[in-house]
Design a protein around this motif. Sequence first.
Motif, PDB file in Angstrom:
ATOM      1  N   ILE A 214       0.862  -1.180   0.000  1.00 17.62           N
ATOM      2  CA  ILE A 214       0.000   0.000   0.000  1.00 17.62           C
ATOM      3  C   ILE A 214       0.897   1.229   0.000  1.00 17.62           C
ATOM      4  O   ILE A 214       1.862   1.298   0.762  1.00 17.62           O
ATOM      5  CB  ILE A 214      -0.952  -0.020   1.210  1.00 17.62           C
ATOM      6  CG1 ILE A 214      -1.894  -1.216   1.064  1.00 17.62           C
ATOM      7  CG2 ILE A 214      -1.718   1.287   1.314  1.00 17.62           C
ATOM      8  CD1 ILE A 214      -2.827  -1.422   2.196  1.00 17.62           C
ATOM      9  N   GLU A 215       0.577   2.169  -0.862  1.00 18.11           N
ATOM     10  CA  GLU A 215       1.414   3.354  -1.034  1.00 18.11           C
ATOM     11  C   GLU A 215       0.687   4.607  -0.575  1.00 18.11           C
ATOM     12  O   GLU A 215      -0.231   5.076  -1.235  1.00 18.11           O
ATOM     13  CB  GLU A 215       1.800   3.485  -2.505  1.00 18.11           C
ATOM     14  CG  GLU A 215       2.486   2.258  -3.062  1.00 18.11           C
ATOM     15  CD  GLU A 215       2.286   2.118  -4.566  1.00 18.11           C
ATOM     16  OE1 GLU A 215       1.945   3.117  -5.222  1.00 18.11           O
ATOM     17  OE2 GLU A 215       2.454   1.001  -5.059  1.00 18.11           O
ATOM     18  N   MET A 216       1.136   5.121   0.554  1.00 17.04           N
ATOM     19  CA  MET A 216       0.617   6.387   1.070  1.00 17.04           C
ATOM     20  C   MET A 216       1.402   7.504   0.396  1.00 17.04           C
ATOM     21  O   MET A 216       2.596   7.343   0.124  1.00 17.04           O
ATOM     22  CB  MET A 216       0.833   6.403   2.586  1.00 17.04           C
ATOM     23  CG  MET A 216       0.193   7.551   3.297  1.00 17.04           C
ATOM     24  SD  MET A 216      -1.564   7.269   3.521  1.00 17.04           S
ATOM     25  CE  MET A 216      -1.910   8.543   4.701  1.00 17.04           C
TER      26      MET A 216
ATOM     27  N   GLY B 120      -5.667  -9.110  -0.940  1.00 13.43           N
ATOM     28  CA  GLY B 120      -5.552  -8.671  -2.311  1.00 13.43           C
ATOM     29  C   GLY B 120      -5.656  -7.172  -2.532  1.00 13.43           C
ATOM     30  O   GLY B 120      -5.620  -6.723  -3.684  1.00 13.43           O
ATOM     31  N   VAL B 121      -5.815  -6.401  -1.461  1.00 16.49           N
ATOM     32  CA  VAL B 121      -5.928  -4.949  -1.612  1.00 16.49           C
ATOM     33  C   VAL B 121      -4.528  -4.354  -1.576  1.00 16.49           C
ATOM     34  O   VAL B 121      -3.834  -4.460  -0.566  1.00 16.49           O
ATOM     35  CB  VAL B 121      -6.817  -4.323  -0.508  1.00 16.49           C
ATOM     36  CG1 VAL B 121      -6.859  -2.811  -0.663  1.00 16.49           C
ATOM     37  CG2 VAL B 121      -8.211  -4.921  -0.548  1.00 16.49           C
ATOM     38  N   THR B 122      -4.132  -3.764  -2.691  1.00 17.71           N
ATOM     39  CA  THR B 122      -2.824  -3.121  -2.801  1.00 17.71           C
ATOM     40  C   THR B 122      -2.992  -1.854  -3.627  1.00 17.71           C
ATOM     41  O   THR B 122      -4.030  -1.628  -4.243  1.00 17.71           O
ATOM     42  CB  THR B 122      -1.790  -4.027  -3.497  1.00 17.71           C
ATOM     43  OG1 THR B 122      -2.249  -4.330  -4.810  1.00 17.71           O
ATOM     44  CG2 THR B 122      -1.560  -5.320  -2.717  1.00 17.71           C
ATOM     45  N   GLY B 123      -1.943  -1.044  -3.611  1.00 23.10           N
ATOM     46  CA  GLY B 123      -1.960   0.142  -4.467  1.00 23.10           C
ATOM     47  C   GLY B 123      -1.936   1.431  -3.675  1.00 23.10           C
ATOM     48  O   GLY B 123      -1.697   1.452  -2.463  1.00 23.10           O
ATOM     49  N   ALA B 124      -2.208   2.489  -4.393  1.00 22.84           N
ATOM     50  CA  ALA B 124      -2.120   3.833  -3.828  1.00 22.84           C
ATOM     51  C   ALA B 124      -3.326   4.182  -2.962  1.00 22.84           C
ATOM     52  O   ALA B 124      -4.451   3.774  -3.260  1.00 22.84           O
ATOM     53  CB  ALA B 124      -1.989   4.854  -4.947  1.00 22.84           C
ATOM     54  N   VAL B 125      -3.034   4.940  -1.910  1.00 27.04           N
ATOM     55  CA  VAL B 125      -4.093   5.530  -1.088  1.00 27.04           C
ATOM     56  C   VAL B 125      -4.430   6.868  -1.735  1.00 27.04           C
ATOM     57  O   VAL B 125      -3.536   7.702  -1.951  1.00 27.04           O
ATOM     58  CB  VAL B 125      -3.626   5.744   0.364  1.00 27.04           C
ATOM     59  CG1 VAL B 125      -4.754   6.352   1.197  1.00 27.04           C
ATOM     60  CG2 VAL B 125      -3.146   4.433   0.979  1.00 27.04           C
ATOM     61  N   THR B 126      -5.695   7.052  -2.079  1.00 28.08           N
ATOM     62  CA  THR B 126      -6.127   8.274  -2.753  1.00 28.08           C
ATOM     63  C   THR B 126      -7.353   8.860  -2.067  1.00 28.08           C
ATOM     64  O   THR B 126      -8.040   8.166  -1.301  1.00 28.08           O
ATOM     65  CB  THR B 126      -6.438   8.016  -4.241  1.00 28.08           C
ATOM     66  OG1 THR B 126      -7.454   7.008  -4.329  1.00 28.08           O
ATOM     67  CG2 THR B 126      -5.186   7.551  -4.987  1.00 28.08           C
TER      68      THR B 126
END
Length: 162
Positions: free
Chosen positions: A129-131, A152-158
């Motif tokens: 996860i990318e803050m 399975g939740v990954t990626g950018a925090v928006t």
Amino acid sequence: MIRLDEEKPDDWWEVEALYDLCFAPGREALSSYRLRDGVAPVAPLCLVARDEAGIVGAAIRYWPVTVGGQPCLLLGPIAVHPTRQGEGLGAFLMQDSLARARDAGWARVLLVGDAPYYARFGFTKMTGIEMPPPTNPDRLLGIALQEGAWDGVTGAVTKSDA
């Protein structure tokens, strides 16, 4: 005796003064604040703890965000007045607000904080996860309010559109 109430618009100045007292100057320059700009907090989860005289002893707020396109709550800030620390107000706010979030159907919560403190509530270090920078990735913690909510939740925090 402490009572928890949803934060009302009239509480804003008092709660902001508490946050100013408890956090370093420039707190609003943190990346988590960029995710809050122009987004309404999740009002039913923003709580104020008051004593019998009506004085604010602690407060907590939650904001909607997305992580890899999935809805999530961003917890923070949470603060306890220095004269009330050690009384369990922070734990009371955490436990009550997380239960309210679960009951409202939220699946996951994210925060930036100290792992040793938040681990007792079930928060663990998040990976994948990318803050937004300059967040220290070792301080990115999450909790699943529903079984497997982070699977399975990954990626950018928006910012949330909500």
